[in-house]
Design a protein around this motif. Sequence first.
Motif, PDB file in Angstrom:
ATOM      1  N   GLU A   1       0.819  -1.220   0.000  1.00  0.00           N
ATOM      2  CA  GLU A   1       0.000   0.000   0.000  1.00  0.00           C
ATOM      3  C   GLU A   1       0.850   1.266   0.000  1.00  0.00           C
ATOM      4  OE1 GLU A   1      -3.801   1.919   2.464  1.00  0.00           O
ATOM      5  OE2 GLU A   1      -2.809   0.095   3.170  1.00  0.00           O
ATOM      6  N   ALA A   2       2.024   1.202   0.637  1.00  0.00           N
ATOM      7  CA  ALA A   2       2.865   2.390   0.769  1.00  0.00           C
ATOM      8  C   ALA A   2       3.340   2.924  -0.586  1.00  0.00           C
ATOM      9  CB  ALA A   2       4.076   2.070   1.644  1.00  0.00           C
ATOM     10  N   TYR A   3       3.458   2.058  -1.586  1.00  0.00           N
ATOM     11  CA  TYR A   3       3.972   2.475  -2.890  1.00  0.00           C
ATOM     12  C   TYR A   3       2.906   2.422  -3.981  1.00  0.00           C
ATOM     13  CZ  TYR A   3       8.010   0.929  -0.164  1.00  0.00           C
ATOM     14  OH  TYR A   3       8.919   0.733   0.832  1.00  0.00           O
ATOM     15  N   ARG A   4       1.707   2.008  -3.636  1.00  0.00           N
ATOM     16  CA  ARG A   4       0.707   1.651  -4.652  1.00  0.00           C
ATOM     17  C   ARG A   4       0.320   2.829  -5.547  1.00  0.00           C
ATOM     18  NH1 ARG A   4      -3.930  -0.820  -1.772  1.00  0.00           N
ATOM     19  NH2 ARG A   4      -2.488  -2.567  -1.504  1.00  0.00           N
ATOM     20  N   ALA A   5      -0.027   3.951  -4.962  1.00  0.00           N
ATOM     21  CA  ALA A   5      -0.507   5.077  -5.766  1.00  0.00           C
ATOM     22  C   ALA A   5       0.568   5.561  -6.730  1.00  0.00           C
ATOM     23  CB  ALA A   5      -0.956   6.216  -4.852  1.00  0.00           C
ATOM     24  N   GLU A   6       1.801   5.665  -6.244  1.00  0.00           N
ATOM     25  CA  GLU A   6       2.905   6.120  -7.098  1.00  0.00           C
ATOM     26  C   GLU A   6       3.136   5.131  -8.238  1.00  0.00           C
ATOM     27  OE1 GLU A   6       7.617   7.422  -6.580  1.00  0.00           O
ATOM     28  OE2 GLU A   6       6.673   6.137  -5.067  1.00  0.00           O
ATOM     29  N   ARG A   7       3.009   3.856  -7.951  1.00  0.00           N
ATOM     30  CA  ARG A   7       3.268   2.841  -8.970  1.00  0.00           C
ATOM     31  C   ARG A   7       2.135   2.761  -9.992  1.00  0.00           C
ATOM     32  NH1 ARG A   7       6.255  -1.824  -5.199  1.00  0.00           N
ATOM     33  NH2 ARG A   7       8.196  -0.629  -4.957  1.00  0.00           N
ATOM     34  N   VAL A   8       0.929   2.985  -9.564  1.00  0.00           N
ATOM     35  CA  VAL A   8      -0.179   3.050 -10.524  1.00  0.00           C
ATOM     36  C   VAL A   8       0.092   4.151 -11.537  1.00  0.00           C
ATOM     37  CG1 VAL A   8      -2.605   3.729 -10.782  1.00  0.00           C
ATOM     38  CG2 VAL A   8      -1.962   2.011  -9.072  1.00  0.00           C
ATOM     39  N   GLU A   9       0.514   5.308 -11.066  1.00  0.00           N
ATOM     40  CA  GLU A   9       0.803   6.415 -11.977  1.00  0.00           C
ATOM     41  C   GLU A   9       2.005   6.101 -12.869  1.00  0.00           C
ATOM     42  OE1 GLU A   9      -1.247   8.950 -12.461  1.00  0.00           O
ATOM     43  OE2 GLU A   9      -2.480   7.844 -11.009  1.00  0.00           O
ATOM     44  N   ALA A  10       2.994   5.413 -12.316  1.00  0.00           N
ATOM     45  CA  ALA A  10       4.156   5.041 -13.118  1.00  0.00           C
ATOM     46  C   ALA A  10       3.757   4.104 -14.253  1.00  0.00           C
ATOM     47  CB  ALA A  10       5.211   4.374 -12.233  1.00  0.00           C
TER      48      ALA A  10
END
Length: 273
Positions: A85-94
Motif C-alpha cells: 500500500e505504501a507504494y501503490r498510488a505512485e506505482r499506478v501512476e508510473a
Amino acid sequence: MEIGVIHSLHIDQPGSMFSAVSEFDMHVCQLSCWDLNLATREAAAKVVKEAQEAKVRICAVWAGVPGPASWNFTEGPITLGLVPEAYRAERVEALKRWADFAEWIGAPAIITHCGFIPENMTDPGYADVVEAIREVAVYCESKKLGFWFETGQETPIVLLRTIERIGTSNLGINLDPANLILYGKGNPIDSLEVIGSYVRNVHVKDGFYPTNGDTLGLEVRAGEGKVDFPNFIAKLKQIGFDGDLIIEREISGQEQKDDIRRTVVDLQTWLQA
C-alpha cells in the motif's frame, strides 16, 4: 512463434540501442526499463527510429516501477508490485506513464509484476489490490493496449481469479515458466490448464525450486533446470499459442551471450519436434 530476447532500454549508448538484439540475429524483443525518466516522447521517438533501422519489433514494454524491490520471500511481499500500500498510488501512476510510452512506440502492451497478490480472496487487502490493477488496466484499455501480468509471486489460480475480478478486455499473461518454479508456485505445464487462454507472451527461462523458505530457487540456462521445455512448448502448441518466445537469462557478460545463443539453437530444435 518467433524467438526474441528481453532487452533493457538505454538511449545514451554509442551506436544502435538495439545492437544487443541484432547481434543474436533476432528481430523481436521485449523492451524493459525501470527508469521513468526515459518514459518521454523524445526517448520514444528515438526508440521508434532505431527499432525501424534495426528491423526490430517491440512485442511489449516491460514496465518497472519506483521504490524498493526485493526478490525474495522475506521483503518481497512488502516491496514488490502493486500489493504494498505504501507504494501503490505512485506505482499506478508510473504504469500509466509506461502505457503512454508503449502507445508512443507502437508496442501492443505493457508487462509488470503485480506482486504477492493474496492467495486468500477474503484477505481484507485483496479488493484494494484488484482495484489498483483495474485502474491501470482500464487506462491501458483506453489506449487499446494490453496489460499483461508476468507470473512469479502468485499461483496460477490467483492470477485467474484476479483477471476474472478485474474484468477488462485487455488482460493477458506473460508466462515465465521459471518463475513458477523459482517461487515454488506451480508447474509450468500444468499452469496452462488454468491460465493458458490468457498467455500472450512467454519468457524462455529456467531454474530450480527453492531449497529454503526465505530465498528463491536458482535461475539457470534454459534446458538445465526443472522446466520441461520440449513438453512445455508442445503444450503451448496444443492450446494454440502463437506469441513470442522471449529469452531471458538473468546474468551478464559473455556467459549470458553464450547461453542466449545456445538457447536459440535449443528452441529451434524444440519447436521442430
